[in-house]
Scaffold this motif. Sequence first.
Motif, PDB file in Angstrom:
ATOM      1  N   SER A  91       0.818  -1.207   0.000  1.00  0.00           N
ATOM      2  CA  SER A  91       0.000   0.000   0.000  1.00  0.00           C
ATOM      3  C   SER A  91       0.857   1.266   0.000  1.00  0.00           C
ATOM      4  O   SER A  91       1.739   1.411   0.854  1.00  0.00           O
ATOM      5  N   PRO A  92       0.606   2.195  -0.938  1.00  0.00           N
ATOM      6  CA  PRO A  92       1.315   3.474  -0.905  1.00  0.00           C
ATOM      7  C   PRO A  92       0.820   4.307   0.279  1.00  0.00           C
ATOM      8  O   PRO A  92      -0.385   4.476   0.464  1.00  0.00           O
ATOM      9  N   ILE A  93       1.739   4.811   1.089  1.00  0.00           N
ATOM     10  CA  ILE A  93       1.335   5.580   2.280  1.00  0.00           C
ATOM     11  C   ILE A  93       1.845   7.019   2.259  1.00  0.00           C
ATOM     12  O   ILE A  93       1.376   7.852   3.035  1.00  0.00           O
ATOM     13  N   ALA A  94       2.787   7.323   1.380  1.00  0.00           N
ATOM     14  CA  ALA A  94       3.310   8.686   1.295  1.00  0.00           C
ATOM     15  C   ALA A  94       3.880   8.918  -0.093  1.00  0.00           C
ATOM     16  O   ALA A  94       4.433   8.002  -0.701  1.00  0.00           O
ATOM     17  N   TRP A  95       3.733  10.136  -0.574  1.00  0.00           N
ATOM     18  CA  TRP A  95       4.285  10.487  -1.883  1.00  0.00           C
ATOM     19  C   TRP A  95       4.536  11.992  -1.920  1.00  0.00           C
ATOM     20  O   TRP A  95       3.991  12.760  -1.127  1.00  0.00           O
ATOM     21  N   SER A  96       5.361  12.396  -2.862  1.00  0.00           N
ATOM     22  CA  SER A  96       5.698  13.816  -2.980  1.00  0.00           C
ATOM     23  C   SER A  96       6.126  14.122  -4.401  1.00  0.00           C
ATOM     24  O   SER A  96       6.748  13.294  -5.072  1.00  0.00           O
ATOM     25  N   SER A  97       5.776  15.320  -4.865  1.00  0.00           N
ATOM     26  CA  SER A  97       6.216  15.827  -6.158  1.00  0.00           C
ATOM     27  C   SER A  97       6.490  17.307  -5.982  1.00  0.00           C
ATOM     28  O   SER A  97       5.566  18.089  -5.808  1.00  0.00           O
ATOM     29  N   LYS A  98       7.757  17.695  -5.997  1.00  0.00           N
ATOM     30  CA  LYS A  98       8.097  19.106  -5.801  1.00  0.00           C
ATOM     31  C   LYS A  98       9.420  19.445  -6.480  1.00  0.00           C
ATOM     32  O   LYS A  98      10.252  18.568  -6.714  1.00  0.00           O
ATOM     33  N   LYS A  99       9.595  20.721  -6.775  1.00  0.00           N
ATOM     34  CA  LYS A  99      10.813  21.165  -7.439  1.00  0.00           C
ATOM     35  C   LYS A  99      11.976  21.214  -6.454  1.00  0.00           C
ATOM     36  O   LYS A  99      11.786  21.463  -5.257  1.00  0.00           O
ATOM     37  N   GLN A 100      13.173  20.970  -6.961  1.00  0.00           N
ATOM     38  CA  GLN A 100      14.357  21.080  -6.131  1.00  0.00           C
ATOM     39  C   GLN A 100      14.691  22.550  -5.888  1.00  0.00           C
ATOM     40  O   GLN A 100      14.141  23.438  -6.534  1.00  0.00           O
ATOM     41  N   LYS A 101      15.584  22.811  -4.955  1.00  0.00           N
ATOM     42  CA  LYS A 101      15.879  24.185  -4.566  1.00  0.00           C
ATOM     43  C   LYS A 101      16.834  24.888  -5.518  1.00  0.00           C
ATOM     44  O   LYS A 101      16.919  26.115  -5.517  1.00  0.00           O
ATOM     45  N   GLY A 102      17.579  24.140  -6.310  1.00  0.00           N
ATOM     46  CA  GLY A 102      18.523  24.751  -7.237  1.00  0.00           C
ATOM     47  C   GLY A 102      18.671  23.925  -8.494  1.00  0.00           C
ATOM     48  O   GLY A 102      18.099  22.850  -8.626  1.00  0.00           O
ATOM     49  N   ALA A 195       5.534   8.980 -12.828  1.00  0.00           N
ATOM     50  CA  ALA A 195       4.259   9.670 -13.007  1.00  0.00           C
ATOM     51  C   ALA A 195       4.165  10.943 -12.181  1.00  0.00           C
ATOM     52  O   ALA A 195       3.250  11.753 -12.383  1.00  0.00           O
ATOM     53  N   LEU A 196       5.094  11.152 -11.250  1.00  0.00           N
ATOM     54  CA  LEU A 196       5.064  12.327 -10.381  1.00  0.00           C
ATOM     55  C   LEU A 196       6.133  13.351 -10.733  1.00  0.00           C
ATOM     56  O   LEU A 196       6.322  14.338 -10.027  1.00  0.00           O
TER      57      LEU A 196
END
Length: 220
Positions: A91-102, A195-196
């Motif tokens: 079961s997927p319990i956590a995910w994230s899609s975000k830009k890096q800082k640099g 996909a993220l």
Amino acid sequence: MVIGSLQYLAFTLPDIAYAVNRLSQFMHRPTDIHWQATKRILRYLAGTASHGILLCSNSPPSLHAFSDADWAGDNDDFVSTNAYILYLGTSPIAWSSKKQKGVARSSTEAEYRAVANTASEIRWVCSLLTELGVTLPKTPVIYCDNVGATYLSANPVFHSRMKHLTLDYHFIRDNVNAGALRVCHISTHDQLADALTKPLPRQRFIELSNKIGVRKLPPS
């Protein structure tokens, strides 16, 4: 207002995480193009209202994660996008899609930063499970589709050209040496976090969404 609601909804739907993350970057100066993209997400949600993530009570207590980065994927500032999907058993319990800082100077650097971000999340979940009295039967694994980043995680020699990644390097190396996690290579075709990190063709998106665990749920 709509994007804020979608950000909240993305906490339970990993399949819209990338699209919502991308649109969130234009909240201060949205255009008609962004509104059209927002309505496309809403149409997708309307057509998949019966879909979601099924959490199984008999899922084995093991942790593994898929880590990925789209190197210089933003054509405006060439900043890479980090993504991970963390599983407890099946079961997927956590995910994230975000830009890096640099800006990352290589695909290996972008992927290695993503692995460090994933490792940090795994260590937090491991700490939480320990407090709950849950013992993991085996070492958590991070699956990465970049050979360079995978090799760097296991290579005891720190290359001088990667000195700007010192903190990430030692954080991952310390955890690998302590047996707290493993970093393994995986084929790009099997990289679920893909996909993220970027927009995908319809068929590939549907394929990955199903593999991630977003599917039509049985009636309650």
